[in-house]
Design a protein around this motif. Structure first.
Motif, PDB file in Angstrom:
ATOM      1  N   GLN A 243      39.626  11.697  56.352  1.00 17.02           N
ATOM      2  CA  GLN A 243      39.662  12.685  55.280  1.00 17.02           C
ATOM      3  C   GLN A 243      40.719  13.749  55.537  1.00 17.02           C
ATOM      4  O   GLN A 243      41.380  14.232  54.612  1.00 17.02           O
ATOM      5  N   LYS A 244      40.887  14.113  56.789  1.00 21.92           N
ATOM      6  CA  LYS A 244      41.888  15.118  57.147  1.00 21.92           C
ATOM      7  C   LYS A 244      43.296  14.632  56.795  1.00 21.92           C
ATOM      8  O   LYS A 244      44.064  15.344  56.153  1.00 21.92           O
ATOM      9  N   MET A 245      43.624  13.408  57.213  1.00 23.59           N
ATOM     10  CA  MET A 245      44.965  12.888  56.956  1.00 23.59           C
ATOM     11  C   MET A 245      45.193  12.683  55.460  1.00 23.59           C
ATOM     12  O   MET A 245      46.269  12.987  54.928  1.00 23.59           O
ATOM     13  N   ARG A 246      44.179  12.188  54.775  1.00 24.90           N
ATOM     14  CA  ARG A 246      44.291  11.977  53.332  1.00 24.90           C
ATOM     15  C   ARG A 246      44.539  13.299  52.609  1.00 24.90           C
ATOM     16  O   ARG A 246      45.371  13.381  51.705  1.00 24.90           O
ATOM     17  N   SER A 247      43.842  14.337  53.049  1.00 29.50           N
ATOM     18  CA  SER A 247      44.000  15.658  52.434  1.00 29.50           C
ATOM     19  C   SER A 247      45.361  16.267  52.751  1.00 29.50           C
ATOM     20  O   SER A 247      45.971  16.923  51.915  1.00 29.50           O
ATOM     21  N   MET A 248      45.836  16.055  53.972  1.00 28.15           N
ATOM     22  CA  MET A 248      47.139  16.596  54.375  1.00 28.15           C
ATOM     23  C   MET A 248      48.251  16.111  53.461  1.00 28.15           C
ATOM     24  O   MET A 248      49.117  16.875  53.041  1.00 28.15           O
ATOM     25  N   TYR A 249      48.225  14.825  53.158  1.00 26.37           N
ATOM     26  CA  TYR A 249      49.308  14.242  52.362  1.00 26.37           C
ATOM     27  C   TYR A 249      48.967  14.164  50.874  1.00 26.37           C
ATOM     28  O   TYR A 249      49.786  13.694  50.075  1.00 26.37           O
ATOM     29  N   GLY A 250      47.772  14.615  50.497  1.00 25.16           N
ATOM     30  CA  GLY A 250      47.413  14.684  49.087  1.00 25.16           C
ATOM     31  C   GLY A 250      47.200  13.339  48.424  1.00 25.16           C
ATOM     32  O   GLY A 250      47.553  13.166  47.249  1.00 25.16           O
ATOM     33  N   LEU A 251      46.618  12.380  49.140  1.00 27.42           N
ATOM     34  CA  LEU A 251      46.385  11.049  48.594  1.00 27.42           C
ATOM     35  C   LEU A 251      44.935  10.890  48.147  1.00 27.42           C
ATOM     36  O   LEU A 251      44.028  11.476  48.738  1.00 27.42           O
ATOM     37  N   SER A 252      44.735  10.086  47.113  1.00 30.54           N
ATOM     38  CA  SER A 252      43.374   9.729  46.714  1.00 30.54           C
ATOM     39  C   SER A 252      42.855   8.694  47.708  1.00 30.54           C
ATOM     40  O   SER A 252      43.627   8.104  48.478  1.00 30.54           O
ATOM     41  N   GLU A 253      41.561   8.444  47.681  1.00 33.24           N
ATOM     42  CA  GLU A 253      40.986   7.448  48.589  1.00 33.24           C
ATOM     43  C   GLU A 253      41.587   6.066  48.331  1.00 33.24           C
ATOM     44  O   GLU A 253      41.898   5.321  49.261  1.00 33.24           O
ATOM     45  N   LYS A 254      41.756   5.724  47.058  1.00 27.57           N
ATOM     46  CA  LYS A 254      42.320   4.420  46.715  1.00 27.57           C
ATOM     47  C   LYS A 254      43.748   4.293  47.237  1.00 27.57           C
ATOM     48  O   LYS A 254      44.127   3.258  47.795  1.00 27.57           O
ATOM     49  N   GLN A 255      44.556   5.344  47.059  1.00 25.91           N
ATOM     50  CA  GLN A 255      45.941   5.318  47.540  1.00 25.91           C
ATOM     51  C   GLN A 255      45.988   5.152  49.063  1.00 25.91           C
ATOM     52  O   GLN A 255      46.782   4.366  49.588  1.00 25.91           O
ATOM     53  N   PHE A 256      45.129   5.886  49.739  1.00 26.16           N
ATOM     54  CA  PHE A 256      45.142   5.845  51.199  1.00 26.16           C
ATOM     55  C   PHE A 256      44.665   4.496  51.722  1.00 26.16           C
ATOM     56  O   PHE A 256      45.229   3.941  52.664  1.00 26.16           O
ATOM     57  N   HIS A 257      43.629   3.954  51.092  1.00 28.80           N
ATOM     58  CA  HIS A 257      43.120   2.649  51.515  1.00 28.80           C
ATOM     59  C   HIS A 257      44.167   1.556  51.287  1.00 28.80           C
ATOM     60  O   HIS A 257      44.359   0.677  52.132  1.00 28.80           O
TER      61      HIS A 257
END
Length: 205
Positions: free
Chosen positions: A57-71
């Motif tokens: 969640q930290k890394m996803r939030s840092m780069y501003g990605l949705s869960e789908k984008q990050f996955h």
């Protein structure tokens, strides 16, 4: 200084400035503990799964990605050659919104994402409105001529005088332009994230 805004709470939750703005560094210095009812609520060791989830969640939030984008990014990195964690870091850094942020032309990644979405920047002379656009070595990124006089850049360029961009970027602040000299290595990515935990989180799914 407020410690209770939504972004301040997120920074305090993760214990690091995930947005990049100096004000969150000041908030963390003055109130580093995570939000909660009291010290007892924050005691106890997190489970292994909770630690992995928190890092993801930290890394996803840092780069501003949705869960789908990050996955999807994880799946792409897992299928590529090399260590998955290293590949993820490199792909994150090559995002256009991140390049603009790293060049010092936005105060936060959220702001750089908005700049790209509104079409303020061009890559190799072509307007790009997709923040996840992946730059390549030799790409020239510059603010569009019609956007140069926007008042939003005045405080950014003033702060830029003390900013040192990474070596893989060649920045011309007077033109609000940056060239991608080389592709970023994994070491260029945010170091506040334990990427091993992120990989383990997705590997167990």
């Amino acid at each position: 200084m407020k410690f209770t805004g939504p972004k301040a709470k997120v920074c305090r939750k993760f214990g690091t400035n995930i947005y990049g703005s100096d004000k969150y560094d000041k908030i963390l210095q003055r109130k580093p503990q995570a939000p909660g009812k009291g010290p007892r609520d924050r005691m106890g060791r997190k489970s292994e799964y909770a630690q992995q989830l928190s890092e993801k969640q930290k890394m996803r939030s840092m780069y501003g990605l949705s869960e789908k984008q990050f996955h999807n990014l994880y799946k792409e990195a897992a299928a590529a050659e090399g260590q998955t964690g290293e590949v993820i870091k490199k792909l994150m850094e090559r995002r256009l919104d991140n390049v603009i942020y790293r060049a010092g032309f936005a105060l936060t990644r959220l702001q750089s994402c908005q700049f790209v979405s509104h079409g303020l920047f061009a890559v190799n002379g072509k307007r790009v409105t997709v923040p996840s656009y992946r730059v390549r070595e030799g790409d020239a990124v510059a603010v569009r001529e019609r956007s140069k006089t926007s008042p939003v850049f005045a405080p950014i360029l003033q702060a830029h005088e003390k900013y040192m961009p990474p070596e893989w970027l060649s920045v011309d602040a007077s033109k609000i332009a940056v060239e991608v000299k080389s592709l970023p290595g994994a070491e260029a990515a945010e170091q506040a994230v334990d990427i091993r935990q992120v990989i383990e989180f997705y590997s167990r799914r």
